[in-house]
Design an enzyme around this catalytic site. Structure first.
Site, PDB file in Angstrom:
ATOM      1  N   ARG A  33       0.771  -1.316  -0.164  1.00 15.06           N
ATOM      2  CA  ARG A  33       0.004   0.120  -0.203  1.00 15.06           C
ATOM      3  C   ARG A  33       0.774   1.525  -0.003  1.00 15.06           C
ATOM      4  NH1 ARG A  33      -3.431   2.984   4.150  1.00 15.06           N
ATOM      5  NH2 ARG A  33      -5.130   3.527   3.025  1.00 15.06           N
ATOM      6  N   ILE A  59      -7.274   7.796  -0.798  1.00 17.07           N
ATOM      7  CA  ILE A  59      -7.131   6.397  -1.016  1.00 17.07           C
ATOM      8  C   ILE A  59      -7.889   5.959   0.213  1.00 17.07           C
ATOM      9  CG2 ILE A  59      -4.849   6.435   0.389  1.00 17.07           C
ATOM     10  CD1 ILE A  59      -4.109   3.947  -1.001  1.00 17.07           C
ATOM     11  N   SER A  60      -8.917   5.115   0.021  1.00 13.93           N
ATOM     12  CA  SER A  60      -9.835   4.535   0.871  1.00 13.93           C
ATOM     13  C   SER A  60      -9.103   3.484   2.098  1.00 13.93           C
ATOM     14  CB  SER A  60     -10.925   3.454   0.114  1.00 13.93           C
ATOM     15  OG  SER A  60     -11.590   4.204  -0.591  1.00 13.93           O
ATOM     16  N   GLN A  61      -9.737   3.726   3.267  1.00 11.73           N
ATOM     17  CA  GLN A  61      -9.196   2.874   4.170  1.00 11.73           C
ATOM     18  C   GLN A  61      -9.099   1.434   3.863  1.00 11.73           C
ATOM     19  OE1 GLN A  61     -12.779   3.640   7.058  1.00 11.73           O
ATOM     20  NE2 GLN A  61     -11.286   1.840   8.186  1.00 11.73           N
TER      21      GLN A  61
END
Length: 211
Positions: A33, A59-61
């Site tokens: 990530r 950026i999504s969790q």
């Protein structure tokens, strides 16, 4: 920062929150990530939190990425998936490890180009990218077994519903101030069932393109 132990802690947090699909958890564990975010924030890459990227996007969790992917895959294997909102490319990379083909659209070209470089670095050659208005989907490649949307429209776009295959599933956040995550399944040519999953918070799904 990128140690196996750090990634294992993240995966355990996702398990604790109810993500049970082992293939999804393995994909999260195996995906670096930190390459999808700015270097200044890379020390936070394996926290279970959304982080800012450029152009007022996020950026999504990891929990949301894992949860949406799990919801998409429930009910059978997806050969062909449309992702609306490539963004950093992180969700795209997770999907690329789990389905045969990913078609991902992004309205902001510089984000798309960065995502393309990251996906090539990970050797994910089953992903096709297109610069276009996300709400329109990718009708030339329809129908899709699954559609996953990473930004929230006020209402579910009919264009996306029309691109679902029979039995296909659309996972999408919907709403403005109050947003809910929905899974919509196409049961027949003009019939759909909707499940409301949980409250979420996403950036809005905007029309038009940015070069």
């Amino acid at each position: 920062m990128t140690s196996r132990r750090t990634r294992e802690r993240l995966v355990q947090r996702l398990r604790d929150q109810g993500v049970a699909n082992e293939a999804v958890l393995n994909a999260v564990r195996d995906t670096p990530r930190h390459i999808f975010i700015d270097e200044a924030l890379s020390h936070r890459a394996y926290e279970d939190t959304a982080l800012p990227i450029s152009y007022n996007q996020t950026i999504s969790q990891p929990y949301i990425v894992a949860r949406m992917t799990e919801l998409l895959l429930e009910g059978g294997h997806c050969d062909k998936v449309l992702e609306v909102g490539t963004g950093s490319g992180y969700q795209t990379a997770i999907l690329g490890q789990l389905v045969d083909q990913v078609f991902s659209v992004e309205r902001i070209r510089p984000l798309q180009e960065k995502a393309r470089q990251r996906l090539q670095r990970l050797k994910l050659y089953n992903v096709m990218l297109r610069h276009t208005d996300g709400g329109m989907g990718w009708p030339d490649k329809a129908p899709f077994d699954g559609i996953l949307v990473t930004a929230a429209p006020r209402e579910v776009p009919t264009e996306l519903l029309s691109q679902l295959a029979i039995g296909g599933r659309l996972v999408i956040p919907v709403g403005e101030e109050e947003q809910t995550l929905k899974r919509i399944t196409r049961t027949d040519e003009d019939q759909f069932t909707t499940e409301v999953m949980e409250k979420v918070r996403f950036v809005p799904l905007l029309s038009g393109t940015v070069r």
